[in-house]
Design a protein around this motif. Structure first.
Motif, PDB file in Angstrom:
ATOM      1  N   TRP A  71       0.817  -1.211   0.000  1.00  0.00           N
ATOM      2  CA  TRP A  71       0.000   0.000   0.000  1.00  0.00           C
ATOM      3  C   TRP A  71       0.850   1.260   0.000  1.00  0.00           C
ATOM      4  CZ3 TRP A  71      -4.345  -0.480  -2.028  1.00  0.00           C
ATOM      5  CH2 TRP A  71      -5.099  -1.624  -1.847  1.00  0.00           C
ATOM      6  N   GLN A  72       2.033   1.182   0.589  1.00  0.00           N
ATOM      7  CA  GLN A  72       2.947   2.321   0.499  1.00  0.00           C
ATOM      8  C   GLN A  72       3.294   2.602  -0.960  1.00  0.00           C
ATOM      9  OE1 GLN A  72       6.213   1.012   2.979  1.00  0.00           O
ATOM     10  NE2 GLN A  72       5.616   2.427   4.612  1.00  0.00           N
ATOM     11  N   TRP A  73       3.682   1.564  -1.681  1.00  0.00           N
ATOM     12  CA  TRP A  73       4.065   1.747  -3.085  1.00  0.00           C
ATOM     13  C   TRP A  73       2.857   2.103  -3.943  1.00  0.00           C
ATOM     14  CZ3 TRP A  73       8.554   3.013  -4.699  1.00  0.00           C
ATOM     15  CH2 TRP A  73       9.671   2.656  -3.967  1.00  0.00           C
ATOM     16  N   TRP A  74       1.688   1.552  -3.630  1.00  0.00           N
ATOM     17  CA  TRP A  74       0.455   1.906  -4.358  1.00  0.00           C
ATOM     18  C   TRP A  74       0.197   3.413  -4.237  1.00  0.00           C
ATOM     19  CZ3 TRP A  74      -3.260  -1.506  -6.653  1.00  0.00           C
ATOM     20  CH2 TRP A  74      -4.442  -0.887  -7.062  1.00  0.00           C
ATOM     21  N   ASP A  75       0.242   3.906  -2.994  1.00  0.00           N
ATOM     22  CA  ASP A  75      -0.025   5.322  -2.756  1.00  0.00           C
ATOM     23  C   ASP A  75       1.068   6.223  -3.333  1.00  0.00           C
ATOM     24  OD1 ASP A  75      -2.410   4.723  -1.578  1.00  0.00           O
ATOM     25  OD2 ASP A  75      -1.747   5.074   0.477  1.00  0.00           O
ATOM     26  N   VAL A  76       2.325   5.809  -3.240  1.00  0.00           N
ATOM     27  CA  VAL A  76       3.416   6.609  -3.804  1.00  0.00           C
ATOM     28  C   VAL A  76       3.316   6.650  -5.324  1.00  0.00           C
ATOM     29  CG1 VAL A  76       5.924   6.585  -4.201  1.00  0.00           C
ATOM     30  CG2 VAL A  76       5.021   6.458  -1.890  1.00  0.00           C
ATOM     31  N   LEU A  77       3.009   5.526  -5.953  1.00  0.00           N
ATOM     32  CA  LEU A  77       2.850   5.515  -7.408  1.00  0.00           C
ATOM     33  C   LEU A  77       1.699   6.430  -7.824  1.00  0.00           C
ATOM     34  CD1 LEU A  77       3.784   4.345 -10.118  1.00  0.00           C
ATOM     35  CD2 LEU A  77       2.205   2.443  -9.749  1.00  0.00           C
ATOM     36  N   MET A  78       0.599   6.358  -7.087  1.00  0.00           N
ATOM     37  CA  MET A  78      -0.537   7.228  -7.376  1.00  0.00           C
ATOM     38  C   MET A  78      -0.148   8.698  -7.193  1.00  0.00           C
ATOM     39  SD  MET A  78      -4.429   6.778  -5.932  1.00  0.00           S
ATOM     40  CE  MET A  78      -3.920   6.746  -4.241  1.00  0.00           C
ATOM     41  N   LEU A  79       0.588   8.991  -6.142  1.00  0.00           N
ATOM     42  CA  LEU A  79       1.050  10.354  -5.871  1.00  0.00           C
ATOM     43  C   LEU A  79       1.956  10.864  -6.983  1.00  0.00           C
ATOM     44  CD1 LEU A  79       1.529  12.509  -3.303  1.00  0.00           C
ATOM     45  CD2 LEU A  79       3.746  11.395  -3.379  1.00  0.00           C
ATOM     46  N   TRP A  80       2.958  10.092  -7.346  1.00  0.00           N
ATOM     47  CA  TRP A  80       3.917  10.514  -8.381  1.00  0.00           C
ATOM     48  C   TRP A  80       3.217  10.716  -9.715  1.00  0.00           C
ATOM     49  CZ3 TRP A  80       9.364   7.910  -8.277  1.00  0.00           C
ATOM     50  CH2 TRP A  80       9.944   8.089  -7.020  1.00  0.00           C
ATOM     51  N   LEU A  81       2.424   9.721 -10.122  1.00  0.00           N
ATOM     52  CA  LEU A  81       1.742   9.838 -11.413  1.00  0.00           C
ATOM     53  C   LEU A  81       0.799  11.035 -11.442  1.00  0.00           C
ATOM     54  CD1 LEU A  81       0.902   6.111 -12.203  1.00  0.00           C
ATOM     55  CD2 LEU A  81       2.512   7.565 -13.433  1.00  0.00           C
ATOM     56  N   ALA A  82       0.063  11.259 -10.345  1.00  0.00           N
ATOM     57  CA  ALA A  82      -0.896  12.364 -10.313  1.00  0.00           C
ATOM     58  C   ALA A  82      -0.186  13.715 -10.363  1.00  0.00           C
ATOM     59  CB  ALA A  82      -1.765  12.268  -9.060  1.00  0.00           C
ATOM     60  N   PHE A  83       0.880  13.889  -9.604  1.00  0.00           N
ATOM     61  CA  PHE A  83       1.585  15.172  -9.612  1.00  0.00           C
ATOM     62  C   PHE A  83       2.260  15.440 -10.950  1.00  0.00           C
ATOM     63  CE2 PHE A  83       1.470  15.558  -4.895  1.00  0.00           C
ATOM     64  CZ  PHE A  83       0.938  16.840  -4.873  1.00  0.00           C
ATOM     65  N   ILE A  84       2.902  14.425 -11.515  1.00  0.00           N
ATOM     66  CA  ILE A  84       3.569  14.632 -12.808  1.00  0.00           C
ATOM     67  C   ILE A  84       2.527  14.859 -13.899  1.00  0.00           C
ATOM     68  CG2 ILE A  84       5.077  13.586 -14.546  1.00  0.00           C
ATOM     69  CD1 ILE A  84       6.480  12.137 -12.172  1.00  0.00           C
ATOM     70  N   HIS A  85       1.431  14.109 -13.856  1.00  0.00           N
ATOM     71  CA  HIS A  85       0.340  14.279 -14.818  1.00  0.00           C
ATOM     72  C   HIS A  85      -0.237  15.697 -14.725  1.00  0.00           C
ATOM     73  CE1 HIS A  85      -2.999  12.504 -17.254  1.00  0.00           C
ATOM     74  NE2 HIS A  85      -3.694  13.489 -16.698  1.00  0.00           N
ATOM     75  N   GLY A  86      -0.508  16.140 -13.513  1.00  0.00           N
ATOM     76  CA  GLY A  86      -1.051  17.475 -13.315  1.00  0.00           C
ATOM     77  C   GLY A  86      -0.072  18.569 -13.723  1.00  0.00           C
ATOM     78  N   ALA A  87       1.199  18.411 -13.367  1.00  0.00           N
ATOM     79  CA  ALA A  87       2.206  19.409 -13.731  1.00  0.00           C
ATOM     80  C   ALA A  87       2.383  19.468 -15.247  1.00  0.00           C
ATOM     81  CB  ALA A  87       3.538  19.091 -13.053  1.00  0.00           C
TER      82      ALA A  87
END
Length: 147
Positions: A71-87
Motif C-alpha cells: 500500500w505504500q508503493w500503491w499510494d506513492v505511485l498514485m502520488l507521483w503519477l498524479a503530480f507529474i500528470h497534473g504538472a
C-alpha cells in the motif's frame, strides 16, 4: 494581396535534434491517465467498499495501510503519477496561453519545482510515517506505541 499558406503544406522549419519532448509528454499523459484510473478506483474500492466501508477509515486504518509495503508503493505511485500528470497538464496550458517567453519559462519552472517539492514531501510522509512520534502518556495511542 496576401496569400494564406496551404494548411496541408509541409512545415518548412527544420526539426530540432534530440528527443521530441512534446510527443513523449503526450504519450505520458495517456499512459498515466489509464494507470491513474486503475490506481484511484482501486484506492476508492479498498477504502470505501471493503470491510465496513467509510466507517472503517480512521487513524488506525491509515496506520495499517502505511505499515504494508504494497500500500505504500500503491499510494506513492498514485502520488507521483498524479503530480507529474497534473504538472504536465499545467505546463501544456502555460505553453498554449502565455505568449511572453520569459514569463512562460518562469511559470513552467515554478510548476515543476512545486510538483517536485510536493512529490518529495509526499514520498517522505508515506515512507517515514510513524504513528508513535510525539505520543505522550495521556494519548489513546500510548499502549499501542509501548509494545
Amino acid at each position: 494581396m496576401t496569400a494564406i499558406a496551404d494548411p496541408r503544406a509541409p512545415h518548412s522549419a527544420p526539426r530540432r535534434k534530440g528527443p521530441n519532448l512534446e510527443k513523449w509528454g503526450w504519450v505520458y499523459m495517456r499512459a498515466s491517465g489509464v494507470l491513474l484510473v486503475v490506481l484511484i478506483f482501486g484506492h476508492l474500492f479498498v477504502n470505501l467498499l471493503t470491510g465496513t466501508g467509510i466507517h472503517q477509515i480512521d487513524f488506525a486504518f491509515v496506520v495499517g495501510k502505511f505499515a504494508t509495503p504494497f500500500w505504500q508503493w500503491w499510494d506513492v505511485l498514485m502520488l507521483w503519477l498524479a503530480f507529474i500528470h497534473g504538472a504536465n497538464g499545467m505546463r501544456t496550458i502555460v505553453n498554449d496561453y502565455v505568449t511572453h517567453s520569459g514569463v512562460r519559462k518562469t511559470l513552467v519552472w515554478a510548476i515543476w519545482l512545486a510538483a517536485g517539492f510536493l512529490i518529495i514531501l509526499g514520498t517522505l510522509v508515506v515512507f517515514t510515517f510513524d504513528p508513535c512520534l510525539g505520543v505522550t502518556s495521556d494519548s489513546s495511542l500510548w499502549e499501542m506505541c509501548q509494545g
